[in-house]
Design a protein around this motif. Structure first.
Motif, PDB file in Angstrom:
ATOM      1  N   ALA A 200     -17.710  23.830  13.790  1.00 46.04           N
ATOM      2  CA  ALA A 200     -18.483  24.649  12.851  1.00 46.04           C
ATOM      3  C   ALA A 200     -17.701  24.905  11.568  1.00 46.04           C
ATOM      4  N   ILE A 201     -16.416  25.223  11.707  1.00 42.93           N
ATOM      5  CA  ILE A 201     -15.576  25.466  10.528  1.00 42.93           C
ATOM      6  C   ILE A 201     -15.482  24.204   9.670  1.00 42.93           C
ATOM      7  N   ALA A 202     -15.202  23.061  10.331  1.00 40.05           N
ATOM      8  CA  ALA A 202     -15.044  21.813   9.589  1.00 40.05           C
ATOM      9  C   ALA A 202     -16.360  21.370   8.954  1.00 40.05           C
ATOM     10  N   SER A 203     -17.480  21.554   9.663  1.00 36.54           N
ATOM     11  CA  SER A 203     -18.777  21.150   9.129  1.00 36.54           C
ATOM     12  C   SER A 203     -19.115  21.938   7.860  1.00 36.54           C
ATOM     13  N   PHE A 204     -18.858  23.236   7.885  1.00 40.83           N
ATOM     14  CA  PHE A 204     -19.104  24.060   6.704  1.00 40.83           C
ATOM     15  C   PHE A 204     -18.234  23.599   5.542  1.00 40.83           C
ATOM     16  N   PHE A 205     -16.977  23.319   5.839  1.00 43.88           N
ATOM     17  CA  PHE A 205     -16.013  22.903   4.814  1.00 43.88           C
ATOM     18  C   PHE A 205     -16.434  21.576   4.189  1.00 43.88           C
ATOM     19  N   VAL A 206     -16.767  20.593   5.037  1.00 44.23           N
ATOM     20  CA  VAL A 206     -17.125  19.258   4.538  1.00 44.23           C
ATOM     21  C   VAL A 206     -18.474  19.291   3.821  1.00 44.23           C
ATOM     22  N   TYR A 207     -19.433  20.029   4.372  1.00 42.70           N
ATOM     23  CA  TYR A 207     -20.760  20.114   3.738  1.00 42.70           C
ATOM     24  C   TYR A 207     -20.658  20.755   2.356  1.00 42.70           C
ATOM     25  N   ARG A 208     -19.892  21.829   2.264  1.00 47.48           N
ATOM     26  CA  ARG A 208     -19.746  22.508   0.980  1.00 47.48           C
ATOM     27  C   ARG A 208     -19.103  21.594  -0.059  1.00 47.48           C
ATOM     28  N   TYR A 209     -18.066  20.873   0.366  1.00 50.14           N
ATOM     29  CA  TYR A 209     -17.411  19.939  -0.552  1.00 50.14           C
ATOM     30  C   TYR A 209     -18.376  18.826  -0.953  1.00 50.14           C
ATOM     31  N   GLY A 210     -19.089  18.237   0.021  1.00 52.52           N
ATOM     32  CA  GLY A 210     -20.010  17.151  -0.259  1.00 52.52           C
ATOM     33  C   GLY A 210     -21.112  17.557  -1.224  1.00 52.52           C
ATOM     34  N   LYS A 211     -21.650  18.776  -1.061  1.00 49.30           N
ATOM     35  CA  LYS A 211     -22.694  19.248  -1.966  1.00 49.30           C
ATOM     36  C   LYS A 211     -22.147  19.454  -3.381  1.00 49.30           C
ATOM     37  N   ARG A 212     -20.887  19.879  -3.461  1.00 48.81           N
ATOM     38  CA  ARG A 212     -20.268  20.062  -4.779  1.00 48.81           C
ATOM     39  C   ARG A 212     -20.146  18.714  -5.498  1.00 48.81           C
ATOM     40  N   VAL A 213     -19.777  17.679  -4.750  1.00 49.83           N
ATOM     41  CA  VAL A 213     -19.679  16.337  -5.331  1.00 49.83           C
ATOM     42  C   VAL A 213     -21.069  15.823  -5.686  1.00 49.83           C
ATOM     43  N   GLN A 214     -22.021  16.121  -4.820  1.00 50.08           N
ATOM     44  CA  GLN A 214     -23.389  15.673  -5.051  1.00 50.08           C
ATOM     45  C   GLN A 214     -23.938  16.232  -6.371  1.00 50.08           C
ATOM     46  N   ARG A 215     -23.573  17.467  -6.690  1.00 51.88           N
ATOM     47  CA  ARG A 215     -24.026  18.095  -7.939  1.00 51.88           C
ATOM     48  C   ARG A 215     -23.339  17.495  -9.161  1.00 51.88           C
ATOM     49  N   ASP A 216     -22.053  17.159  -9.002  1.00 51.07           N
ATOM     50  CA  ASP A 216     -21.305  16.607 -10.130  1.00 51.07           C
ATOM     51  C   ASP A 216     -20.165  15.746  -9.597  1.00 51.07           C
ATOM     52  N   LYS A 217     -20.258  14.444  -9.820  1.00 53.82           N
ATOM     53  CA  LYS A 217     -19.262  13.516  -9.294  1.00 53.82           C
ATOM     54  C   LYS A 217     -17.838  13.860  -9.740  1.00 53.82           C
ATOM     55  N   LYS A 218     -17.712  14.564 -10.861  1.00 52.71           N
ATOM     56  CA  LYS A 218     -16.381  14.913 -11.350  1.00 52.71           C
ATOM     57  C   LYS A 218     -15.676  15.922 -10.448  1.00 52.71           C
ATOM     58  N   ASN A 219     -16.418  16.538  -9.541  1.00 53.29           N
ATOM     59  CA  ASN A 219     -15.808  17.457  -8.572  1.00 53.29           C
ATOM     60  C   ASN A 219     -15.123  16.720  -7.433  1.00 53.29           C
ATOM     61  N   SER A 220     -15.291  15.419  -7.365  1.00 51.63           N
ATOM     62  CA  SER A 220     -14.688  14.624  -6.294  1.00 51.63           C
ATOM     63  C   SER A 220     -13.176  14.529  -6.475  1.00 51.63           C
ATOM     64  N   TYR A 221     -12.446  14.682  -5.377  1.00 50.06           N
ATOM     65  CA  TYR A 221     -10.993  14.506  -5.408  1.00 50.06           C
ATOM     66  C   TYR A 221     -10.623  13.037  -5.597  1.00 50.06           C
ATOM     67  N   VAL A 222     -11.585  12.136  -5.374  1.00 49.85           N
ATOM     68  CA  VAL A 222     -11.328  10.699  -5.550  1.00 49.85           C
ATOM     69  C   VAL A 222     -12.306  10.144  -6.588  1.00 49.85           C
ATOM     70  N   TYR A 223     -12.467  10.872  -7.669  1.00 50.25           N
ATOM     71  CA  TYR A 223     -13.431  10.515  -8.715  1.00 50.25           C
ATOM     72  C   TYR A 223     -13.163   9.116  -9.269  1.00 50.25           C
ATOM     73  N   ASP A 224     -11.880   8.805  -9.491  1.00 54.93           N
ATOM     74  CA  ASP A 224     -11.543   7.490 -10.032  1.00 54.93           C
ATOM     75  C   ASP A 224     -11.936   6.384  -9.065  1.00 54.93           C
ATOM     76  N   LEU A 225     -11.768   6.643  -7.755  1.00 60.61           N
ATOM     77  CA  LEU A 225     -12.157   5.668  -6.740  1.00 60.61           C
ATOM     78  C   LEU A 225     -13.671   5.478  -6.743  1.00 60.61           C
ATOM     79  N   GLU A 226     -14.396   6.576  -6.875  1.00 58.60           N
ATOM     80  CA  GLU A 226     -15.855   6.507  -6.840  1.00 58.60           C
ATOM     81  C   GLU A 226     -16.400   5.752  -8.049  1.00 58.60           C
ATOM     82  N   MET A 227     -15.725   5.842  -9.173  1.00 63.34           N
ATOM     83  CA  MET A 227     -16.183   5.137 -10.357  1.00 63.34           C
ATOM     84  C   MET A 227     -16.046   3.617 -10.183  1.00 63.34           C
TER      85      MET A 227
END
Length: 456
Positions: A200-227
């Motif tokens: 439950a803790i990990a799911s909340f953590f990963v979901y929150r991070y994923g939604k942040r990236v979904q809103r703006d790719k620049k929030n990704s810790y691997v933005y350069d990789l994603e580009m």
């Protein structure tokens, strides 16, 4: 870092030399009502020095392998059984089918995916086998508008949460409980609760991070990789779930249910466990459409995959044999317990968890760490008032969580390599989750002392 075999064999050599330096000492021991050998904490006395022969540096290795033969071959049989199951492709097809159905429902998909992988970690010690799912996780996450970090985390951190709970993990809990003279897989109810909280803790953590990236790719810790990466999921073909696959999954679930029933009924050895896993593997292979020769090949492949963990159990047992033959193991226990004895048992238990967490940096093998540390930790727990189930729990959580933090973990580094994620970026991403997991682990260690953590 030296290889784990080199490190443990170095400890064997140091133990032989220590038998000439550390004063020999002994505790009296007695059997409790459940047949376990318990240390009489008030009985320690120094005895005549009895150092082991230097030749034992070599002779103790085959002795250790023979002494640990039961658990070594249990690991080989279960590893081979899961090799036969994996050879059918049923597990991969089942997971692929599930994630493809929920591809556009990330609020359900992420926790459910992590929960499924957690049960893999909790039952058959899913670690190296997570690697085949990481490409799928990365492409799935990108198809949701997220990034490779999210995909890697769904697979790896889900398995980590289950591995840390490990309610039926023979490679860690099974080895530790065998050494601590506890019934096999006893106490699983409490560990299942821990697993679900970690998920439950990990799911909340990963979901929150994923939604942040979904809103703006620049929030990704691997933005350069994603580009640089392709954003579409066409690079991975989801396998079709066939009737044979469904039948294999039914056999697996039925086998695991039978094992849980047997544990509740008081099975105390690994013979029944190994037999059920072997039957699961053979029937899965036949129902899955593999030939007898193919099933045999899959068994060998599965057994080969666990060779490192199986052999390290025997090598680590050599440390115990040397310390016992040199009559210094009780002196070490006396020294450590004297430091812990003045502490409240809850604080001592949390300290035991943190110690195991750190040890995993040097011995990144769960079965090897159990075989190395539990012979010392179990009697220390007897003396300072920590139940043996709590001793095993401290090891299990300390080992399971840190596998996805330390760069000495081969599984972590291989997974990051597959996902093309630099370690320093993974560390930046995972440390807040790891901190919450550590705090939760401290709470569970304290709770286990408060409830007198026992069989179930």
């Amino acid at each position: 870092m030296p290889h784990a075999f080199v490190l443990i064999y170095s400890i064997v050599i140091l133990a032989v030399l220590a038998s000439y330096i550390i004063p020999a000492g002994q505790y009296d021991r007695f059997e409790d009502s459940e047949g376990r050998e318990i240390v009489d904490q008030a009985s320690f006395t120094y005895v005549e020095q009895d150092p082991v022969a230097l030749t034992q540096i070599f002779t103790v290795v085959p002795e250790g392998m023979v002494d640990a033969a039961g658990i070594i071959f249990l690991i080989f049989i279960i590893g081979g059984a899961f090799g036969m199951i994996n050879g059918t492709g049923a597990i991969e097809a089942g997971i692929n089918r599930m994630v493809s159905l929920l591809k556009d429902k990330e609020i359900v998909l992420i926790p459910l995916t992590m929960l499924i992988f957690s049960f893999g970690g909790a039952t058959f010690g899913m670690a190296e086998s997570t690697l085949i799912f990481i490409p799928m996780g990365v492409i799935l996450a990108r198809s949701l508008g997220m990034d490779a970090m999210t995909g890697m985390s769904m697979v790896a951190l889900g398995a980590a949460a289950g591995f840390a709970g490990g309610f039926m993990n023979i490679f860690t809990v099974g080895v530790a409980q065998e050494i601590a003279e506890l019934p096999l897989f006893s106490g699983m109810g409490f560990r299942i609760m821990i697993q679900l909280v970690f998920v439950a803790i990990a799911s909340f953590f990963v979901y929150r991070y994923g939604k942040r990236v979904q809103r703006d790719k620049k929030n990704s810790y691997v933005y350069d990789l994603e580009m640089k990466a392709e954003s579409e999921s066409g690079g991975y073909k989801f396998k079709d779930l066939t009737g044979r696959h469904i039948a294999v999954l039914f056999i697996v679930f039925a086998g695991l249910a039978l094992i849980i029933y047997g544990v509740v009924q008081g099975w105390s050895t690994g013979t029944e466990l190994a037999a059920i896993f072997l039957a699961m593997g053979i029937f899965s292979g036949l129902v899955g459409g593999n030939t007898p020769n193919g099933i045999a090949d899959d068994f060998i492949k599965g057994a080969k995959d666990v060779t490192f963990g199986a052999l390290i159990v025997g090598l680590a047992r050599c440390i115990l044999l040397v310390l016992e033959d040199g009559t210094i193991i009780d002196t070490v226990i006396f020294a450590v317990s004297s430091v812990l004895e003045g502490l409240p048992s809850t604080i001592a238990a949390i300290g035991m968890f943190l110690t195991q967490f750190i040890i995993n940096f040097f011995i990144p093998s769960g079965s090897g760490q159990a075989a190395t540390t539990i012979p010392l930790m179990a009697p220390i727990g007897d003396i300072v008032g920590i139940p043996r189930q709590s001793v095993v729990l401290a090891f299990q959580m300390g080992d399971g969580l840190s596998n996805y933090l330390f760069p000495t973990s081969a599984v972590l580094m291989a997974g990051l390599s597959i996902a093309n994620i630099p370690y320093e970026k993974w560390l930046r991403f995972v440390w807040p989750l790891m901190l919450v997991w550590i705090i939760a682990s401290g709470f569970f260690m304290a709770l286990s002392i408060m409830i007198g953590y026992g069989p179930f």
